[in-house]
Design an enzyme around this catalytic site. Structure first.
Site: not given
Length: 287
Positions: A30, A239, A66, A183, A33
């Site tokens: 995944k 997470k 995001g 996630d 960030g």
């Protein structure tokens, strides 16, 4: 002979047992960030993914997005509302979410992998109804929770040495587009393709103690205790909950690691101590 060559040879030699361990297995990564931010970070990530494929692993990349969704919604003057940290996704918002996730971000990752010599294909959960969802909560709008995963297409791509890159978009019972937490999507896919590892790349080194010391390994029982004690809090809760759900569905272990660290994926898989926090279901409690 150059000392750097000796060091490189020693590194490869030490990696051999881990290469054998993961040969012909599937690894779900995944990506999220800051690892998605700069072109340099994306290139480094793509090189690692291509290397995994060349040494006999089947990498499956799942991504979020995001911050870019927020930027695009702002450009279109669409205001976002959040309930308990989850975005309320109305009809106007889901169109932009799908455009950003399945379009801009997905194709950027695919292109980066292809530029490094890999063969990658971008997909979303809507393609071939790979991810069928139910509505998460009525008040959240077009937000889904994976209910059924059909891995047929993904397994076929592995057989052709193609790297799937999945956007976390699913399809509802009425054919509607649903946004899925990245996630959560990765965890469900990892279970469906019987992955040997799920790697959750984030912006922190892993799970920390109250003294800010990194836990290198935890059991599912440890994680539950740490959540109850408030040691695991904030954004780390979803997470670790994803990790617990993946373990319950048969994934042997899940690692939470810092995607900002160069070659974090390789360090986690091919070194003795890894690069983040490894969560297993079979390790005795240590907390």
């Amino acid at each position: 002979m150059n000392e750097d060559w000796h060091a490189s040879a020693q590194t490869l030699s030490k990696a051999l047992p881990f290469l054998r361990r993961y040969a012909n297995t599937t690894i779900v990564i995944k990506l999220g960030g800051h690892a998605m931010g700069s072109d340099q970070a994306m290139t480094s990530f793509a090189k690692d993914i291509v290397l995994l494929r060349h040494v006999g692993l089947n990498p499956l990349v799942v991504h979020g997005g995001g911050p870019m969704i927020d930027e695009t919604l702002a450009k279109f003057n669409v205001e976002s509302e959040f309930i308990n940290g989850m975005r309320v996704t109305d009809a106007a918002t889901i169109e932009i979410v799908e455009m950003v996730l399945s379009g801009t971000i997905n194709k950027r990752i695919v292109n980066a992998i292809c530029q490094q010599g890999g063969k990658a294909i971008g997909l979303s959960g809507k393609d071939a109804a790979i991810i069928s969802c139910r509505r998460a909560q009525k008040e959240l709008g077009y937000v889904g929770t994976p209910e059924h995963i059909d891995p047929t297409i993904l397994l076929g791509l592995f057989d052709q040495n193609i790297i799937p890159v999945m956007a976390p978009i699913g399809v509802g019972s009425a054919g509607e587009t649903l946004n899925i937490n990245g996630d959560t999507s990765a965890g469900a896919l990892a279970a469906a393709v019987k992955a040997s590892r799920l790697l959750l790349l984030t912006d922190v080194p892993g799970v920390h103690s109250v003294d800010e010391e990194l836990f290198s390994e935890l059991s599912a029982t440890d994680v539950i205790k740490l959540i109850k004690r408030g040691v695991i809090s904030g954004g780390m809760i979803p997470k670790t909950q994803t990790a617990l759900e993946a373990l319950q569905k048969g994934v042997p272990a899940v690692a939470i690691l810092d995607g900002r660290v160069p070659h974090a994926v390789l360090l986690e898989l091919f070194t003795e101590h890894g690069a983040g926090t490894l969560i297993r279901s079979d390790k005795p409690s240590t907390t």
